[in-house]
Design a protein around this motif. Structure first.
Motif, PDB file in Angstrom:
ATOM      1  N   THR A 176      48.145  21.564  36.918  1.00  0.00           N
ATOM      2  CA  THR A 176      46.858  21.749  36.242  1.00  0.00           C
ATOM      3  C   THR A 176      46.253  20.437  35.756  1.00  0.00           C
ATOM      4  O   THR A 176      45.127  20.435  35.263  1.00  0.00           O
ATOM      5  CB  THR A 176      47.022  22.701  35.043  1.00  0.00           C
ATOM      6  OG1 THR A 176      47.971  22.144  34.128  1.00  0.00           O
ATOM      7  CG2 THR A 176      47.499  24.069  35.505  1.00  0.00           C
ATOM      8  N   ALA A 177      46.970  19.348  35.908  1.00  0.00           N
ATOM      9  CA  ALA A 177      46.471  18.054  35.416  1.00  0.00           C
ATOM     10  C   ALA A 177      45.167  17.634  36.091  1.00  0.00           C
ATOM     11  O   ALA A 177      44.357  16.911  35.497  1.00  0.00           O
ATOM     12  CB  ALA A 177      47.537  16.977  35.622  1.00  0.00           C
ATOM     13  N   ARG A 178      44.941  18.068  37.326  1.00  0.00           N
ATOM     14  CA  ARG A 178      43.727  17.674  38.055  1.00  0.00           C
ATOM     15  C   ARG A 178      42.528  18.558  37.747  1.00  0.00           C
ATOM     16  O   ARG A 178      41.394  18.216  38.071  1.00  0.00           O
ATOM     17  CB  ARG A 178      43.995  17.705  39.570  1.00  0.00           C
ATOM     18  CG  ARG A 178      45.014  16.695  40.058  1.00  0.00           C
ATOM     19  CD  ARG A 178      45.197  16.810  41.561  1.00  0.00           C
ATOM     20  NE  ARG A 178      43.978  16.516  42.295  1.00  0.00           N
ATOM     21  CZ  ARG A 178      43.769  16.847  43.573  1.00  0.00           C
ATOM     22  NH1 ARG A 178      44.701  17.510  44.240  1.00  0.00           N
ATOM     23  NH2 ARG A 178      42.635  16.532  44.168  1.00  0.00           N
ATOM     24  N   VAL A 179      42.762  19.700  37.132  1.00  0.00           N
ATOM     25  CA  VAL A 179      41.681  20.652  36.860  1.00  0.00           C
ATOM     26  C   VAL A 179      40.829  20.163  35.696  1.00  0.00           C
ATOM     27  O   VAL A 179      41.340  19.701  34.678  1.00  0.00           O
ATOM     28  CB  VAL A 179      42.254  22.043  36.539  1.00  0.00           C
ATOM     29  CG1 VAL A 179      41.132  23.039  36.252  1.00  0.00           C
ATOM     30  CG2 VAL A 179      43.122  22.538  37.695  1.00  0.00           C
ATOM     31  N   LYS A 180      39.519  20.297  35.852  1.00  0.00           N
ATOM     32  CA  LYS A 180      38.592  19.865  34.804  1.00  0.00           C
ATOM     33  C   LYS A 180      37.421  20.825  34.721  1.00  0.00           C
ATOM     34  O   LYS A 180      37.153  21.602  35.653  1.00  0.00           O
ATOM     35  CB  LYS A 180      38.099  18.447  35.101  1.00  0.00           C
ATOM     36  CG  LYS A 180      37.327  18.317  36.396  1.00  0.00           C
ATOM     37  CD  LYS A 180      36.981  16.875  36.693  1.00  0.00           C
ATOM     38  CE  LYS A 180      36.131  16.725  37.959  1.00  0.00           C
ATOM     39  NZ  LYS A 180      36.793  17.348  39.152  1.00  0.00           N
ATOM     40  N   ALA A 181      36.716  20.771  33.618  1.00  0.00           N
ATOM     41  CA  ALA A 181      35.518  21.585  33.458  1.00  0.00           C
ATOM     42  C   ALA A 181      34.522  21.226  34.559  1.00  0.00           C
ATOM     43  O   ALA A 181      34.328  20.056  34.876  1.00  0.00           O
ATOM     44  CB  ALA A 181      34.901  21.346  32.086  1.00  0.00           C
ATOM     45  N   GLY A 182      33.909  22.244  35.130  1.00  0.00           N
ATOM     46  CA  GLY A 182      32.970  22.023  36.221  1.00  0.00           C
ATOM     47  C   GLY A 182      33.574  22.276  37.588  1.00  0.00           C
ATOM     48  O   GLY A 182      32.838  22.393  38.586  1.00  0.00           O
ATOM     49  N   ASP A 183      34.911  22.351  37.664  1.00  0.00           N
ATOM     50  CA  ASP A 183      35.534  22.706  38.937  1.00  0.00           C
ATOM     51  C   ASP A 183      35.069  24.095  39.361  1.00  0.00           C
ATOM     52  O   ASP A 183      34.828  24.979  38.528  1.00  0.00           O
ATOM     53  CB  ASP A 183      37.062  22.709  38.808  1.00  0.00           C
ATOM     54  CG  ASP A 183      37.664  21.309  38.912  1.00  0.00           C
ATOM     55  OD1 ASP A 183      36.895  20.347  39.115  1.00  0.00           O
ATOM     56  OD2 ASP A 183      38.895  21.185  38.782  1.00  0.00           O
ATOM     57  N   VAL A 184      34.973  24.273  40.658  1.00  0.00           N
ATOM     58  CA  VAL A 184      34.529  25.541  41.220  1.00  0.00           C
ATOM     59  C   VAL A 184      35.752  26.410  41.526  1.00  0.00           C
ATOM     60  O   VAL A 184      36.800  25.901  41.946  1.00  0.00           O
ATOM     61  CB  VAL A 184      33.707  25.302  42.498  1.00  0.00           C
ATOM     62  CG1 VAL A 184      33.356  26.612  43.191  1.00  0.00           C
ATOM     63  CG2 VAL A 184      32.438  24.523  42.159  1.00  0.00           C
ATOM     64  N   ILE A 185      35.622  27.698  41.289  1.00  0.00           N
ATOM     65  CA  ILE A 185      36.692  28.649  41.609  1.00  0.00           C
ATOM     66  C   ILE A 185      36.304  29.398  42.876  1.00  0.00           C
ATOM     67  O   ILE A 185      35.255  30.046  42.932  1.00  0.00           O
ATOM     68  CB  ILE A 185      36.944  29.631  40.458  1.00  0.00           C
ATOM     69  CG1 ILE A 185      37.336  28.863  39.194  1.00  0.00           C
ATOM     70  CG2 ILE A 185      38.033  30.635  40.841  1.00  0.00           C
ATOM     71  CD1 ILE A 185      37.494  29.739  37.969  1.00  0.00           C
ATOM     72  N   ILE A 186      37.148  29.272  43.891  1.00  0.00           N
ATOM     73  CA  ILE A 186      36.886  29.867  45.202  1.00  0.00           C
ATOM     74  C   ILE A 186      37.896  30.982  45.457  1.00  0.00           C
ATOM     75  O   ILE A 186      39.091  30.821  45.197  1.00  0.00           O
ATOM     76  CB  ILE A 186      36.961  28.798  46.302  1.00  0.00           C
ATOM     77  CG1 ILE A 186      35.788  27.820  46.151  1.00  0.00           C
ATOM     78  CG2 ILE A 186      36.973  29.413  47.698  1.00  0.00           C
ATOM     79  CD1 ILE A 186      35.810  26.666  47.127  1.00  0.00           C
ATOM     80  N   ALA A 187      37.406  32.100  45.964  1.00  0.00           N
ATOM     81  CA  ALA A 187      38.259  33.250  46.264  1.00  0.00           C
ATOM     82  C   ALA A 187      38.621  33.287  47.734  1.00  0.00           C
ATOM     83  O   ALA A 187      37.766  33.106  48.602  1.00  0.00           O
ATOM     84  CB  ALA A 187      37.547  34.542  45.885  1.00  0.00           C
ATOM     85  N   LEU A 188      39.894  33.523  48.012  1.00  0.00           N
ATOM     86  CA  LEU A 188      40.354  33.864  49.356  1.00  0.00           C
ATOM     87  C   LEU A 188      40.579  35.366  49.358  1.00  0.00           C
ATOM     88  O   LEU A 188      41.395  35.871  48.568  1.00  0.00           O
ATOM     89  CB  LEU A 188      41.638  33.130  49.725  1.00  0.00           C
ATOM     90  CG  LEU A 188      41.492  31.667  50.165  1.00  0.00           C
ATOM     91  CD1 LEU A 188      41.176  30.770  48.972  1.00  0.00           C
ATOM     92  CD2 LEU A 188      42.761  31.190  50.854  1.00  0.00           C
ATOM     93  N   PRO A 189      39.871  36.106  50.182  1.00  0.00           N
ATOM     94  CA  PRO A 189      39.925  37.569  50.115  1.00  0.00           C
ATOM     95  C   PRO A 189      41.324  38.120  50.360  1.00  0.00           C
ATOM     96  O   PRO A 189      42.114  37.559  51.123  1.00  0.00           O
ATOM     97  CB  PRO A 189      38.967  38.014  51.228  1.00  0.00           C
ATOM     98  CG  PRO A 189      38.061  36.843  51.438  1.00  0.00           C
ATOM     99  CD  PRO A 189      38.907  35.630  51.185  1.00  0.00           C
ATOM    100  N   SER A 190      41.596  39.235  49.699  1.00  0.00           N
ATOM    101  CA  SER A 190      42.829  39.969  49.964  1.00  0.00           C
ATOM    102  C   SER A 190      42.601  40.889  51.153  1.00  0.00           C
ATOM    103  O   SER A 190      41.468  41.104  51.592  1.00  0.00           O
ATOM    104  CB  SER A 190      43.233  40.792  48.738  1.00  0.00           C
ATOM    105  OG  SER A 190      42.335  41.878  48.556  1.00  0.00           O
ATOM    106  N   SER A 191      43.687  41.453  51.658  1.00  0.00           N
ATOM    107  CA  SER A 191      43.582  42.437  52.730  1.00  0.00           C
ATOM    108  C   SER A 191      43.490  43.849  52.165  1.00  0.00           C
ATOM    109  O   SER A 191      43.450  44.824  52.909  1.00  0.00           O
ATOM    110  CB  SER A 191      44.796  42.328  53.664  1.00  0.00           C
ATOM    111  OG  SER A 191      46.001  42.433  52.930  1.00  0.00           O
ATOM    112  N   GLY A 192      43.477  43.951  50.846  1.00  0.00           N
ATOM    113  CA  GLY A 192      43.428  45.242  50.177  1.00  0.00           C
ATOM    114  C   GLY A 192      44.210  45.184  48.884  1.00  0.00           C
ATOM    115  O   GLY A 192      44.157  44.185  48.160  1.00  0.00           O
ATOM    116  N   LEU A 193      44.987  46.208  48.612  1.00  0.00           N
ATOM    117  CA  LEU A 193      45.749  46.266  47.369  1.00  0.00           C
ATOM    118  C   LEU A 193      46.877  45.255  47.308  1.00  0.00           C
ATOM    119  O   LEU A 193      47.367  44.933  46.229  1.00  0.00           O
ATOM    120  CB  LEU A 193      46.350  47.671  47.204  1.00  0.00           C
ATOM    121  CG  LEU A 193      45.404  48.769  46.753  1.00  0.00           C
ATOM    122  CD1 LEU A 193      46.054  50.129  46.916  1.00  0.00           C
ATOM    123  CD2 LEU A 193      45.004  48.558  45.305  1.00  0.00           C
TER     124      LEU A 193
END
Length: 344
Positions: A176-193
């Motif tokens: 988490t050291a590289r994470v900062k405010a303003g970073d974008v959160i990207i979703a990789l879709p699930s195949s379902g449940l």
């Protein structure tokens, strides 16, 4: 075979354990295990331990990353449906997707299958699924164990557990050291449940009384077909971006949903805002919420809601990441507060 061995086998069989069925199961599963061989595997199944020699060329400080998990009560759905060659994929996925969140490349996998009664063909179907999961994850099925549990499990019952080991250069570990405010959160879709929330799902649809064969127009398939869609495995999809250091952190959205898992990819003092309207929620989740009268907050605290993995990336790298992951999409960003996950 000596008389003593024969007598021992007969006595054990009388107690409910068929050793010869175990031998038969091993023979049937060998062809599936063979599919998973990758460079580094030193010998096939059958020994007391699996041997693997990892290629360390170019790795300055190798770090092993391990993960272990099961499939949970999705197993019960497979048993009721009589479909046994898919949950093994889930088993690998639950472990390999955790390992990749550290930035690691899975090397090998081991499984443990407990059965009420060893039916070799059934065990081979389960292992075929595990092997397919390993192929999708790019790792070897290095070994495992099948154990017969008469008296503690019903003859038709079984359960699975797995263990995955991966490798990453110490300097490439995702923290988490590289994470900062303003970073974008990207979703990789699930195949379902995927493989979480099935105790609730089974209760909502009362699957013990039937219903898996009911066709739902909103799903385009039967309930059983939907529930047994295997968990998506992301390891090979993410490998190029990890090599290019385009990803700051990854969060595998498993048990606990958004509220428990996304914070694990954030440092103290930072939170995440998820845009509800941006989410591409598959119909199965709306069906569960409606059938069970489940509040939305509980849905997001239990299920993946169509998001298998979240990646935090620098805003400047967003286009490159989305180009490399054609089905990925932006769902939010990292904020300078410690409010956890806010879905608005």
């Amino acid at each position: 075979m000596s008389d003593n061995t024969q007598n021992h086998t007969a006595s054990y069989a009388a107690a409910g354990v068929d050793v010869t069925a175990g031998y038969r199961a091993v023979e049937l599963m060998k062809k599936h295990v063979e599919r998973t061989k990758i460079p580094g595997v030193l010998e096939g199944i059958g020994g007391f331990g699996g041997l693997f020699a990892p290629a360390l060329s170019g790795v300055k400080e190798p770090v092993l990353v391990s993960g272990t998990d099961g499939v949970g009560t999705k197993i019960r759905v497979a048993q009721l449906a009589g479909i046994h060659d898919r949950v093994g994929i889930d088993l690998v996925a639950m472990c390999a997707n955790d390992v990749v969140c550290a930035g690691a490349r899975p090397l090998f996998f081991l499984d443990y299958i407990a059965v009420g009664k060893n039916i070799p063909e059934k065990v081979a179907q389960i292992v075929a699924g595990v092997a397919e999961g390993c192929v999708r994850a790019g790792c070897a099925l290095l070994g495992g164990e099948t154990a017969e549990h008469p008296g503690t499990m019903q003859p038709e019952d079984y359960d699975l557990a797995g263990f995955c080991v991966g490798i990453v250069d110490k300097g490439d570990i995702l923290t988490t050291a590289r994470v900062k405010a303003g970073d974008v959160i990207i979703a990789l879709p699930s195949s379902g449940l995927h493989s979480n929330g099935f105790s609730l799902v089974r209760k909502v649809f009362d699957v013990e009384k039937g219903g898996l064969d009911i066709f739902y127009p909103e799903l385009g398939k039967t309930l059983g077909e939907e529930l047994l869609i295997p968990t998506r495995i992301y390891t090979q999809t993410l490998a190029p971006l990890l090599a290019e250091k385009k990803i700051h952190t990854l969060a595998h959205i498993t048990g606990g949903g958004f509220y428990e898992n996304i914070p694990r990819a954030l440092p103290d003092g930072l939170g995440a805002v998820i845009e509800r309207a941006a989410l591409r929620v598959p119909p199965i989740f709306d069906l569960i919420a409606k059938a069970g009268n489940i509040p939305e907050q509980d849905m997001f605290g239990t299920f993946n809601m169509g998001v298998g993995i979240c990646a935090t990336v620098d805003k400047a790298d967003t286009d490159a990441v989305l180009t490399a992951l054609p089905d990925a999409y932006i769902i939010g960003d990292v904020r300078s507060d410690d409010a956890g996950v806010v879905i608005r």
